[in-house]
Design an enzyme around this catalytic site. Structure first.
Site, PDB file in Angstrom:
ATOM      1  N   HIS A  19     -44.246 -31.701  40.894  1.00 34.07           N
ATOM      2  CA  HIS A  19     -43.337 -31.618  40.169  1.00 34.07           C
ATOM      3  C   HIS A  19     -43.723 -32.793  39.003  1.00 34.07           C
ATOM      4  O   HIS A  19     -43.370 -32.826  38.031  1.00 34.07           O
ATOM      5  CB  HIS A  19     -41.918 -31.731  40.694  1.00 34.07           C
ATOM      6  CG  HIS A  19     -41.557 -30.612  41.377  1.00 34.07           C
ATOM      7  ND1 HIS A  19     -40.795 -30.520  42.701  1.00 34.07           N
ATOM      8  CD2 HIS A  19     -41.660 -29.234  41.140  1.00 34.07           C
ATOM      9  CE1 HIS A  19     -40.698 -29.346  43.155  1.00 34.07           C
ATOM     10  NE2 HIS A  19     -41.246 -28.524  42.281  1.00 34.07           N
ATOM     11  N   LYS A  43     -33.131 -18.748  47.565  1.00 25.60           N
ATOM     12  CA  LYS A  43     -33.514 -20.103  48.562  1.00 25.60           C
ATOM     13  C   LYS A  43     -32.432 -20.786  49.042  1.00 25.60           C
ATOM     14  O   LYS A  43     -31.426 -21.031  48.347  1.00 25.60           O
ATOM     15  CB  LYS A  43     -34.322 -21.020  47.526  1.00 25.60           C
ATOM     16  CG  LYS A  43     -35.772 -20.529  46.997  1.00 25.60           C
ATOM     17  CD  LYS A  43     -36.398 -21.539  46.356  1.00 25.60           C
ATOM     18  CE  LYS A  43     -37.740 -21.221  45.800  1.00 25.60           C
ATOM     19  NZ  LYS A  43     -38.469 -22.260  44.949  1.00 25.60           N
ATOM     20  N   ARG A  93     -49.816 -23.436  41.218  1.00 22.25           N
ATOM     21  CA  ARG A  93     -50.449 -24.050  42.143  1.00 22.25           C
ATOM     22  C   ARG A  93     -51.604 -22.995  42.576  1.00 22.25           C
ATOM     23  O   ARG A  93     -52.753 -23.389  43.052  1.00 22.25           O
ATOM     24  CB  ARG A  93     -49.664 -24.350  43.335  1.00 22.25           C
ATOM     25  CG  ARG A  93     -48.620 -25.331  43.060  1.00 22.25           C
ATOM     26  CD  ARG A  93     -47.625 -25.486  44.097  1.00 22.25           C
ATOM     27  NE  ARG A  93     -47.178 -24.315  44.353  1.00 22.25           N
ATOM     28  CZ  ARG A  93     -46.597 -23.855  45.405  1.00 22.25           C
ATOM     29  NH1 ARG A  93     -47.137 -24.199  46.668  1.00 22.25           N
ATOM     30  NH2 ARG A  93     -45.890 -22.652  45.396  1.00 22.25           N
ATOM     31  N   SER A 131     -42.226 -27.494  47.664  1.00 25.34           N
ATOM     32  CA  SER A 131     -40.710 -27.859  48.126  1.00 25.34           C
ATOM     33  C   SER A 131     -40.541 -27.213  49.624  1.00 25.34           C
ATOM     34  O   SER A 131     -40.065 -27.812  50.355  1.00 25.34           O
ATOM     35  CB  SER A 131     -39.651 -27.339  47.149  1.00 25.34           C
ATOM     36  OG  SER A 131     -39.816 -28.268  46.260  1.00 25.34           O
TER      37      SER A 131
END
Length: 164
Positions: A19, A43, A93, A131
């Site tokens: 990040h 989440k 990613r 994360s």
């Protein structure tokens, strides 16, 4: 040429070095970069919004053109319109991220005309960091110091000390 305002949004739960890399690269491209801490209803959160805000404030204190915002119950497209954002920044990613982001981009464009999205590829050494993987390592009390900014480590330790 720099665009005026950009927005990089995420749950940042926790903030990672990936990040931070995207924030630094995005901040170099705009006059003002908003970093939006958004709630993702899909989440489960580890850190509270206030803890995430504190970690971001500490981690981004050397970025003079970055402003942090908290967004708990609004769509990214609505916030972008309200702030008159020129470009959204998204980090990628892998191909799975691209599929997710392409779908999100479709709806953001439909909801906010003229909103552009700029994708920044993760650096190869940061691409595996997520994360969700950090939350897993935290759960099992593993060392995450190679993957997160220092303020995250302090927050993790504080969180576990408060549980004792």
């Amino acid at each position: 040429m720099k665009v005026n305002k950009g927005l990089y949004a995420g749950s940042f739960d926790p903030l990672t070095k990936g990040h931070m890399d995207i924030i630094g690269r995005a901040a170099a491209l705009v006059e003002v970069l908003y970093v939006g801490i958004f709630v993702n209803p899909n989440k489960a959160g580890f850190f509270t919004m206030e803890e995430r805000l504190q970690v971001l404030q500490e981690s981004l204190e050397n970025f003079p053109n970055v402003e942090i915002i908290l967004v708990e119950d609004r769509l990214l497209a609505d916030v972008a319109r309200e702030l008159e954002i020129d470009v959204l920044f998204r980090g990628l990613r892998n191909s799975e991220d691209f599929g997710y982001e392409a779908n999100m981009d479709y709806f953001n464009r439909r909801l906010t005309q003229g909103l552009e999205t700029l994708y920044l590829m993760a650096k190869p050494d940061l691409a595996p960091i997520s994360s969700s993987r950090m939350r897993e390592l935290i759960h099992f009390k593993r060392d995450i110091s190679d993957y997160v900014p220092t303020p995250v480590l302090g927050m993790v330790l504080k969180k576990y000390e408060n549980k004792k």
